[in-house]
Design a protein around this motif. Sequence first.
Motif, mmCIF file in Angstrom:
data_model
loop_
_atom_site.group_PDB
_atom_site.id
_atom_site.type_symbol
_atom_site.label_atom_id
_atom_site.label_comp_id
_atom_site.label_asym_id
_atom_site.label_seq_id
_atom_site.Cartn_x
_atom_site.Cartn_y
_atom_site.Cartn_z
ATOM 1 N N VAL A 5 0.854 -1.188 0.000
ATOM 2 C CA VAL A 5 0.000 0.000 0.000
ATOM 3 C C VAL A 5 0.889 1.237 0.000
ATOM 4 O O VAL A 5 1.844 1.328 0.778
ATOM 5 N N VAL A 6 0.571 2.194 -0.872
ATOM 6 C CA VAL A 6 1.267 3.480 -0.885
ATOM 7 C C VAL A 6 0.274 4.582 -0.531
ATOM 8 O O VAL A 6 -0.803 4.680 -1.126
ATOM 9 N N VAL A 7 0.638 5.386 0.458
ATOM 10 C CA VAL A 7 -0.186 6.507 0.919
ATOM 11 C C VAL A 7 0.456 7.791 0.406
ATOM 12 O O VAL A 7 1.658 8.007 0.602
ATOM 13 N N ILE A 112 -3.589 5.195 -1.554
ATOM 14 C CA ILE A 112 -4.528 6.010 -0.788
ATOM 15 C C ILE A 112 -4.103 7.466 -0.916
ATOM 16 O O ILE A 112 -2.942 7.806 -0.673
ATOM 17 N N THR A 113 -5.049 8.336 -1.307
ATOM 18 C CA THR A 113 -4.731 9.748 -1.477
ATOM 19 C C THR A 113 -5.987 10.571 -1.243
ATOM 20 O O THR A 113 -7.039 10.042 -0.882
ATOM 21 N N HIS A 114 -5.877 11.895 -1.420
ATOM 22 C CA HIS A 114 -7.041 12.764 -1.285
ATOM 23 C C HIS A 114 -7.866 12.781 -2.566
ATOM 24 O O HIS A 114 -7.327 12.635 -3.662
ATOM 25 N N TYR A 115 -9.165 12.995 -2.424
ATOM 26 C CA TYR A 115 -10.069 13.095 -3.563
ATOM 27 C C TYR A 115 -9.979 14.520 -4.122
ATOM 28 O O TYR A 115 -10.336 15.474 -3.434
ATOM 29 N N GLY A 128 -3.604 15.225 -4.539
ATOM 30 C CA GLY A 128 -4.506 14.122 -4.859
ATOM 31 C C GLY A 128 -4.705 13.990 -6.362
ATOM 32 O O GLY A 128 -4.684 12.885 -6.913
ATOM 33 N N ALA A 129 -4.882 15.124 -7.034
ATOM 34 C CA ALA A 129 -5.063 15.108 -8.492
ATOM 35 C C ALA A 129 -3.822 14.576 -9.191
ATOM 36 O O ALA A 129 -3.918 13.807 -10.158
ATOM 37 N N ALA A 130 -2.641 14.960 -8.696
ATOM 38 C CA ALA A 130 -1.391 14.475 -9.294
ATOM 39 C C ALA A 130 -1.229 12.976 -9.071
ATOM 40 O O ALA A 130 -0.760 12.246 -9.955
ATOM 41 N N ALA A 131 -1.637 12.500 -7.884
ATOM 42 C CA ALA A 131 -1.548 11.063 -7.591
ATOM 43 C C ALA A 131 -2.479 10.263 -8.495
ATOM 44 O O ALA A 131 -2.086 9.220 -9.047
ATOM 45 N N TRP A 147 -7.849 4.499 -3.527
ATOM 46 C CA TRP A 147 -8.856 4.932 -2.558
ATOM 47 C C TRP A 147 -8.659 6.425 -2.352
ATOM 48 O O TRP A 147 -7.597 6.859 -1.891
ATOM 49 N N ALA A 148 -9.671 7.211 -2.716
ATOM 50 C CA ALA A 148 -9.578 8.667 -2.613
ATOM 51 C C ALA A 148 -10.420 9.152 -1.433
ATOM 52 O O ALA A 148 -11.595 8.798 -1.316
ATOM 53 N N GLN A 149 -9.800 9.960 -0.580
ATOM 54 C CA GLN A 149 -10.458 10.416 0.649
ATOM 55 C C GLN A 149 -11.020 11.822 0.456
ATOM 56 O O GLN A 149 -10.289 12.767 0.163
#
Length: 218
Positions: A5-7, A112-115, A128-131, A147-149
Amino acid sequence: MEKHVVVIYPHPDDEAFGASGTITKFRKEGIPVTYLCGTLGEMGRNMGNPTFANRETLPEIRKKELIEACKVLDVELQMLGYRDKTLEFESRDEVAERLKGILEKIEPSLVITHYPEHAVHPDHNAFGAAAVEAVSRMDKNKRPTVWAQAISMTHIQDLGEPDIVNDITPYLKTKMNTILAHKSQAQGMISKMKQDSEDFEATVKARLGTESFYTWKF
């Protein structure tokens, strides 16, 4: 079962408040977790009360806190060295390509990143957009799930209910220890929660006991 898992979050403490319970669950299952932290949060306004830091000393303090938090979580840490509060001005293409290169080396099964647009802070939205863009550029056969938070006030109204809602109460102690490792950021928040609530433990469970994510659809 996940392979790795990469956060991907922009600031020290994003992992603590956002996903440390979920991360702890993965680590208890023996799944490796790597945290790609974008900045050191060096432009944060929280200097303590009484003051314990200034603009020159805060970056090193937050770096030490980040390292300590990752020890609590037992995760590998990669600090990417971007400047706090400037990620929205970085080239999306360049950041995505850099993240893509890291992800292709690690070969995670889950990111896992931001939405994007539902993560409140401009750094959260931009990183988050770049991820998401980085993962979209990967070979489809090796592309991890994302998984976007979402943490905006309107995310349920705009996006519907989250796909993943993790009850992390069994890992709440580790989550609190991770948050507390970020002393410069957590101290004020914890004090306010204690002042505002008659039952601190119940308040912590209500506010921090679940972690929710949307599965990004490419």
